[in-house]
Design an enzyme around this catalytic site. Structure first.
Site, PDB file in Angstrom:
ATOM      1  N   PRO A  11      35.839  32.188  47.752  1.00  0.00           N
ATOM      2  CA  PRO A  11      36.940  31.869  48.657  1.00  0.00           C
ATOM      3  C   PRO A  11      37.739  33.084  49.116  1.00  0.00           C
ATOM      4  CG  PRO A  11      36.900  30.322  46.835  1.00  0.00           C
ATOM      5  CD  PRO A  11      35.886  31.375  46.531  1.00  0.00           C
ATOM      6  N   ASN A  12      38.023  33.079  50.395  1.00  0.00           N
ATOM      7  CA  ASN A  12      38.865  34.067  51.075  1.00  0.00           C
ATOM      8  C   ASN A  12      38.218  35.434  51.252  1.00  0.00           C
ATOM      9  OD1 ASN A  12      41.173  32.306  51.431  1.00  0.00           O
ATOM     10  ND2 ASN A  12      41.402  32.453  49.214  1.00  0.00           N
ATOM     11  N   ARG A  19      42.649  40.602  55.037  1.00  0.00           N
ATOM     12  CA  ARG A  19      43.502  40.027  53.993  1.00  0.00           C
ATOM     13  C   ARG A  19      43.933  41.101  53.006  1.00  0.00           C
ATOM     14  NH1 ARG A  19      41.414  37.314  48.786  1.00  0.00           N
ATOM     15  NH2 ARG A  19      43.338  36.589  47.877  1.00  0.00           N
ATOM     16  N   TYR A  24      42.449  45.070  48.953  1.00  0.00           N
ATOM     17  CA  TYR A  24      41.005  44.901  49.156  1.00  0.00           C
ATOM     18  C   TYR A  24      40.379  45.888  50.134  1.00  0.00           C
ATOM     19  CZ  TYR A  24      42.113  40.543  46.809  1.00  0.00           C
ATOM     20  OH  TYR A  24      42.566  39.629  45.902  1.00  0.00           O
ATOM     21  N   ASN A  76      31.179  37.426  42.996  1.00  0.00           N
ATOM     22  CA  ASN A  76      32.620  37.591  43.163  1.00  0.00           C
ATOM     23  C   ASN A  76      33.144  36.209  43.510  1.00  0.00           C
ATOM     24  OD1 ASN A  76      35.257  38.091  43.835  1.00  0.00           O
ATOM     25  ND2 ASN A  76      34.804  39.960  44.980  1.00  0.00           N
ATOM     26  N   ALA A  79      39.141  33.441  43.351  1.00  0.00           N
ATOM     27  CA  ALA A  79      40.044  32.596  42.560  1.00  0.00           C
ATOM     28  C   ALA A  79      39.300  31.580  41.697  1.00  0.00           C
ATOM     29  CB  ALA A  79      41.032  31.886  43.480  1.00  0.00           C
ATOM     30  N   GLU A 100      29.657  39.511  37.002  1.00  0.00           N
ATOM     31  CA  GLU A 100      30.911  39.083  37.606  1.00  0.00           C
ATOM     32  C   GLU A 100      31.601  40.309  38.184  1.00  0.00           C
ATOM     33  OE1 GLU A 100      33.797  36.146  35.756  1.00  0.00           O
ATOM     34  OE2 GLU A 100      34.820  38.075  35.432  1.00  0.00           O
ATOM     35  N   HIS A 102      34.941  41.887  40.574  1.00  0.00           N
ATOM     36  CA  HIS A 102      36.252  41.767  41.210  1.00  0.00           C
ATOM     37  C   HIS A 102      36.569  43.098  41.873  1.00  0.00           C
ATOM     38  CE1 HIS A 102      36.844  38.017  39.149  1.00  0.00           C
ATOM     39  NE2 HIS A 102      36.380  38.617  38.065  1.00  0.00           N
ATOM     40  N   ARG A 109      47.006  42.454  37.673  1.00  0.00           N
ATOM     41  CA  ARG A 109      47.573  41.516  38.641  1.00  0.00           C
ATOM     42  C   ARG A 109      48.330  40.405  37.930  1.00  0.00           C
ATOM     43  NH1 ARG A 109      43.754  40.288  43.306  1.00  0.00           N
ATOM     44  NH2 ARG A 109      45.739  39.572  44.177  1.00  0.00           N
TER      45      ARG A 109
END
Length: 145
Positions: A11-12, A19, A24, A76, A79, A100, A102, A109
């Site tokens: 997502p996103n 964004r 990012y 990735n 969320a 995984e 990120h 964060r």
């Protein structure tokens, strides 16, 4: 036979480059995917890219990857990393070596981002290395398979 690595962005991440560029960066998802495909080709590896904002579609794509006999997966999950038991179960059941990933350092964060539900099903985790993390994950999976 060429190796095949699936890259799934959740997502996103379709908004990369637009964004929160301070977190990012300014590279778009399309630019990232083109770079990964080219990098994979230089390593005699096919890179298959997929992005969805929908948990079920990501799970469907993981299940399809089993039939495609991919060598590994870079995930990735964005969320969904912090919320999706269904995605954890899918990664486990597919039995595909998965890294995984990120882009940002999830440990620097918000508190809720520090816990990964999906990490226990993955062979490795990369966090906070920006977009370079994808290449590191790709190299790792190529050497593993």
């Amino acid at each position: 036979m060429r190796k095949r690595i699936l890259v799934i962005n959740g997502p996103n991440l379709g908004r990369l480059g637009k964004r929160e560029p301070e977190i990012y960066g300014s590279t778009t998802l399309q630019e990232l995917e083109e770079r990964l495909i080219e990098y994979g080709n230089s390593k005699d590896t096919d890179v298959i890219c997929f992005q969805s904002n929908h948990e079920g579609r990501i799970i469907d794509r993981l299940e399809k990857a089993v039939d495609e006999e991919v060598s590994g997966c870079i995930l990735n999950a964005a969320a969904l990393t912090h919320t999706s038991v269904a995605l954890l179960d899918a990664v486990k059941s597919c039995n595909i070596p998965t890294v995984e990933l990120h882009i940002s350092n999830i440990h620097k964060r918000e508190e809720f981002r520090k816990k990964s539900i999906t990490a226990p099903a993955c062979v490795a985790s990369i966090s906070g290395m920006g977009l370079h993390g994808y290449e590191y994950a790709l190299d790792f999976l190529i050497k593993q398979s």
